[in-house]
Design a protein around this motif. Sequence first.
Motif, PDB file in Angstrom:
ATOM      1  N   LEU A 255       7.806   7.825 -12.899  1.00  0.00           N
ATOM      2  CA  LEU A 255       7.022   8.232 -11.201  1.00  0.00           C
ATOM      3  C   LEU A 255       7.432   7.186 -10.568  1.00  0.00           C
ATOM      4  CD1 LEU A 255       5.564  10.386  -9.755  1.00  0.00           C
ATOM      5  CD2 LEU A 255       3.650   9.537 -10.901  1.00  0.00           C
ATOM      6  N   SER A 256       7.033   6.025 -11.033  1.00  0.00           N
ATOM      7  CA  SER A 256       6.751   4.610 -10.271  1.00  0.00           C
ATOM      8  C   SER A 256       8.186   4.452  -9.757  1.00  0.00           C
ATOM      9  CB  SER A 256       6.229   3.455 -10.951  1.00  0.00           C
ATOM     10  OG  SER A 256       7.221   2.957 -11.995  1.00  0.00           O
ATOM     11  N   ASP A 257       9.352   4.651 -10.374  1.00  0.00           N
ATOM     12  CA  ASP A 257      10.693   4.330  -9.859  1.00  0.00           C
ATOM     13  C   ASP A 257      11.092   5.082  -8.768  1.00  0.00           C
ATOM     14  OD1 ASP A 257      11.276   2.131 -11.509  1.00  0.00           O
ATOM     15  OD2 ASP A 257      12.309   3.323 -13.039  1.00  0.00           O
ATOM     16  N   ARG A 258      10.318   6.268  -8.464  1.00  0.00           N
ATOM     17  CA  ARG A 258      10.620   7.281  -7.391  1.00  0.00           C
ATOM     18  C   ARG A 258       9.710   7.158  -6.411  1.00  0.00           C
ATOM     19  NH1 ARG A 258      13.068   7.870 -11.769  1.00  0.00           N
ATOM     20  NH2 ARG A 258      15.052   8.820 -11.932  1.00  0.00           N
ATOM     21  N   THR A 259       8.728   6.452  -6.285  1.00  0.00           N
ATOM     22  CA  THR A 259       7.636   6.457  -5.237  1.00  0.00           C
ATOM     23  C   THR A 259       7.446   4.900  -5.031  1.00  0.00           C
ATOM     24  OG1 THR A 259       5.773   7.536  -4.315  1.00  0.00           O
ATOM     25  CG2 THR A 259       5.836   6.855  -6.493  1.00  0.00           C
ATOM     26  N   ARG A 262       2.395   1.346  -5.567  1.00  0.00           N
ATOM     27  CA  ARG A 262       1.180   1.260  -5.273  1.00  0.00           C
ATOM     28  C   ARG A 262       0.385   2.575  -5.527  1.00  0.00           C
ATOM     29  NH1 ARG A 262       1.185  -1.533   0.429  1.00  0.00           N
ATOM     30  NH2 ARG A 262       3.006   0.238   0.739  1.00  0.00           N
ATOM     31  N   TYR A 263       0.822   3.691  -5.247  1.00  0.00           N
ATOM     32  CA  TYR A 263       0.550   4.954  -5.262  1.00  0.00           C
ATOM     33  C   TYR A 263      -0.077   5.242  -6.850  1.00  0.00           C
ATOM     34  CZ  TYR A 263       1.682   6.356  -0.493  1.00  0.00           C
ATOM     35  OH  TYR A 263       2.081   6.617   0.915  1.00  0.00           O
ATOM     36  N   VAL A 264       1.130   4.843  -7.600  1.00  0.00           N
ATOM     37  CA  VAL A 264       0.839   5.324  -9.055  1.00  0.00           C
ATOM     38  C   VAL A 264      -0.284   4.288  -9.543  1.00  0.00           C
ATOM     39  CG1 VAL A 264       2.063   5.171 -11.268  1.00  0.00           C
ATOM     40  CG2 VAL A 264       3.347   5.825  -9.059  1.00  0.00           C
ATOM     41  N   LEU A 265      -0.057   2.938  -9.091  1.00  0.00           N
ATOM     42  CA  LEU A 265      -1.102   1.947  -9.954  1.00  0.00           C
ATOM     43  C   LEU A 265      -2.532   2.313  -9.294  1.00  0.00           C
ATOM     44  CD1 LEU A 265      -2.003  -0.606 -11.040  1.00  0.00           C
ATOM     45  CD2 LEU A 265      -1.414  -1.755  -8.907  1.00  0.00           C
ATOM     46  N   ILE A 266      -2.580   2.576  -8.125  1.00  0.00           N
ATOM     47  CA  ILE A 266      -4.061   3.143  -7.705  1.00  0.00           C
ATOM     48  C   ILE A 266      -4.227   4.513  -8.377  1.00  0.00           C
ATOM     49  CG2 ILE A 266      -5.235   3.987  -5.690  1.00  0.00           C
ATOM     50  CD1 ILE A 266      -3.407   2.219  -3.918  1.00  0.00           C
ATOM     51  N   GLY A 267      -3.518   5.549  -8.357  1.00  0.00           N
ATOM     52  CA  GLY A 267      -3.849   6.730  -9.209  1.00  0.00           C
ATOM     53  C   GLY A 267      -4.245   6.430 -10.548  1.00  0.00           C
ATOM     54  N   MET A 268      -3.557   5.529 -11.155  1.00  0.00           N
ATOM     55  CA  MET A 268      -3.902   5.331 -12.663  1.00  0.00           C
ATOM     56  C   MET A 268      -5.221   4.435 -12.725  1.00  0.00           C
ATOM     57  SD  MET A 268      -1.438   6.742 -14.350  1.00  0.00           S
ATOM     58  CE  MET A 268      -1.945   6.197 -16.006  1.00  0.00           C
ATOM     59  N   SER A 269      -5.756   3.539 -11.722  1.00  0.00           N
ATOM     60  CA  SER A 269      -6.819   2.676 -11.683  1.00  0.00           C
ATOM     61  C   SER A 269      -7.839   4.004 -11.448  1.00  0.00           C
ATOM     62  CB  SER A 269      -6.938   1.816 -10.776  1.00  0.00           C
ATOM     63  OG  SER A 269      -5.774   0.951 -11.041  1.00  0.00           O
ATOM     64  N   VAL A 368     -10.108   0.110  -5.243  1.00  0.00           N
ATOM     65  CA  VAL A 368     -10.524  -0.090  -3.632  1.00  0.00           C
ATOM     66  C   VAL A 368      -9.607  -1.198  -2.848  1.00  0.00           C
ATOM     67  CG1 VAL A 368     -12.332  -1.083  -2.264  1.00  0.00           C
ATOM     68  CG2 VAL A 368     -12.848   0.498  -4.079  1.00  0.00           C
ATOM     69  N   PHE A 369      -9.202  -2.288  -3.836  1.00  0.00           N
ATOM     70  CA  PHE A 369      -8.296  -3.379  -3.472  1.00  0.00           C
ATOM     71  C   PHE A 369      -6.864  -2.633  -3.217  1.00  0.00           C
ATOM     72  CE2 PHE A 369      -5.570  -6.938  -3.533  1.00  0.00           C
ATOM     73  CZ  PHE A 369      -6.088  -7.863  -2.746  1.00  0.00           C
ATOM     74  N   GLY A 370      -6.385  -1.784  -4.034  1.00  0.00           N
ATOM     75  CA  GLY A 370      -5.327  -1.073  -3.857  1.00  0.00           C
ATOM     76  C   GLY A 370      -5.190  -0.312  -2.398  1.00  0.00           C
ATOM     77  N   LEU A 371      -6.347   0.366  -2.306  1.00  0.00           N
ATOM     78  CA  LEU A 371      -6.528   1.377  -1.008  1.00  0.00           C
ATOM     79  C   LEU A 371      -6.242   0.386   0.291  1.00  0.00           C
ATOM     80  CD1 LEU A 371      -8.983   4.156  -2.540  1.00  0.00           C
ATOM     81  CD2 LEU A 371      -6.609   4.369  -1.863  1.00  0.00           C
ATOM     82  N   VAL A 372      -6.969  -0.688   0.218  1.00  0.00           N
ATOM     83  CA  VAL A 372      -7.166  -1.375   1.376  1.00  0.00           C
ATOM     84  C   VAL A 372      -5.537  -2.024   1.522  1.00  0.00           C
ATOM     85  CG1 VAL A 372      -7.857  -3.738   2.190  1.00  0.00           C
ATOM     86  CG2 VAL A 372      -9.479  -2.078   0.915  1.00  0.00           C
ATOM     87  N   ARG A 377      -0.618  -2.241   4.662  1.00  0.00           N
ATOM     88  CA  ARG A 377       0.886  -2.267   4.682  1.00  0.00           C
ATOM     89  C   ARG A 377       1.196  -0.721   4.278  1.00  0.00           C
ATOM     90  NH1 ARG A 377       4.140  -6.253   5.499  1.00  0.00           N
ATOM     91  NH2 ARG A 377       3.186  -8.046   5.872  1.00  0.00           N
ATOM     92  N   PRO A 378       1.416   0.301   5.083  1.00  0.00           N
ATOM     93  CA  PRO A 378       1.818   1.591   4.357  1.00  0.00           C
ATOM     94  C   PRO A 378       3.082   1.682   3.852  1.00  0.00           C
ATOM     95  CG  PRO A 378       0.987   1.683   6.766  1.00  0.00           C
ATOM     96  CD  PRO A 378       1.093   0.387   6.358  1.00  0.00           C
ATOM     97  N   ALA A 379       3.315   2.816   2.904  1.00  0.00           N
ATOM     98  CA  ALA A 379       4.657   2.796   2.227  1.00  0.00           C
ATOM     99  C   ALA A 379       5.828   2.932   3.015  1.00  0.00           C
ATOM    100  CB  ALA A 379       4.431   4.052   1.136  1.00  0.00           C
TER     101      ALA A 379
END
Length: 416
Positions: A255-259, A262-269, A368-372, A377-379
């Motif tokens: 999943l992380s190779d295709r998006t 940061r989305y994956v890291l934030i979601g898993m956190s 929270v830090f990931g969302l900030v 810096r948007p994807a």
Amino acid sequence: MRTALPLLSLLLAAALLVGSNGMHSTLLGVRGTLEGFGATEIALLLTAYYVGFVAGCRKAPAMIRDVGHIRAFTAFASIASAAAMGHALIVESWFWIPSRLVTGFCFAGIQMIIESWLNDRATNENRGKVLSIYRITDFTSATLFQAILPLFDPRSFVPFGVLTILISFALVPVALTRVSAPTVPSSAKLNLRKLWRVSPLAAAGSALVGLAASSYWAMSPLFVTGLGYRADVTGYFIGALIFGGALAQFPIGYLSDRTDRRYVLIGMSALALVIAAFLPVIAGLGVPALIASGLLFGAAAVPNFGLIVAHANDHAEPGEAVSVNGALLLLFGSAAAFGPLIAGQLIGLFGSAALFWWIGAIYLTLTVFGLVRLASRPAPQDAGSYVLVTRQQPTTFELDPRVAEDERPRESSPSA
């Protein structure tokens, strides 16, 4: 299979060492609990390990440079084997704590040698396969060794003797391997400022994940016994954590190779936060519930450092393997040294459930830090730019000392 066969000796050594090291850590926690060690003493055992690990990250490259990979590996493994035996001979916290520091130093050198060796033999075309096989070996051996721990009486000499034998056997495939050793490193400088410029999220995330990981690896014996279970059940819980991480590794990586990673890291956190909040209640419902909760939490938490390493390498320039991956490892180990100490104090004040409330607070901070960072810096629209194609693939605890200073490009990449 063709990829794995030439590296079988290194993978066998890695399996014996990773599995025995995980079993050793759990055994000390269980035996320490049975001997009446306090929460602070047990916490200091893993804290000492990470202090030694960080010291090894700084000093082992020079030792490898001076005597070569095989001689350094032999020295590190021999000392680690002696330390395992020493824990059975002198069952005192004042002896165990400095012994764990020595073990941490040795395993930093051991992991550095094996992982840089695997990367040296891999090519850009098969590096992903090689590291995937290595991770499967890592997780499988760690899970199996945790599962056999309940077969031994933790109060006896036998499990420590078995550990010593396993570590000693790991010397054999490396000493007899026909795989040529990599070129000795000329330098391995670690640059934390450069890492922060490359990716603040990776820098902060490596420290936060280290803080959380060391807490649950070190203090799980106290958590399990605090819920009223026998001490030997700890092996099943930690085995479930590891196995959960193994099951999630490939889907999360895919999943992380295709998006944007940061989305994956934030979601898993966020998922780890939710599971940690409810885990003390669920785990108290019986052994099957304890194992199931460990499996779920491991799936959410264990792959996160790999995501962080991959994210940092997405934004690093080619040729920065040492400065980026080494700095991540240093931050992880430095923060990990404090996790058990803080968790032990919280358990002493609020009971065993406080362990996963503390871990949940860490993952809340990371989320929270990931969302900030994501907001600042948007994807990018082209998610394909996050797929590593020609760059060296990252691996957990990788510190590859083969990249010279003059190979690094002048341009800098944007931070994320």
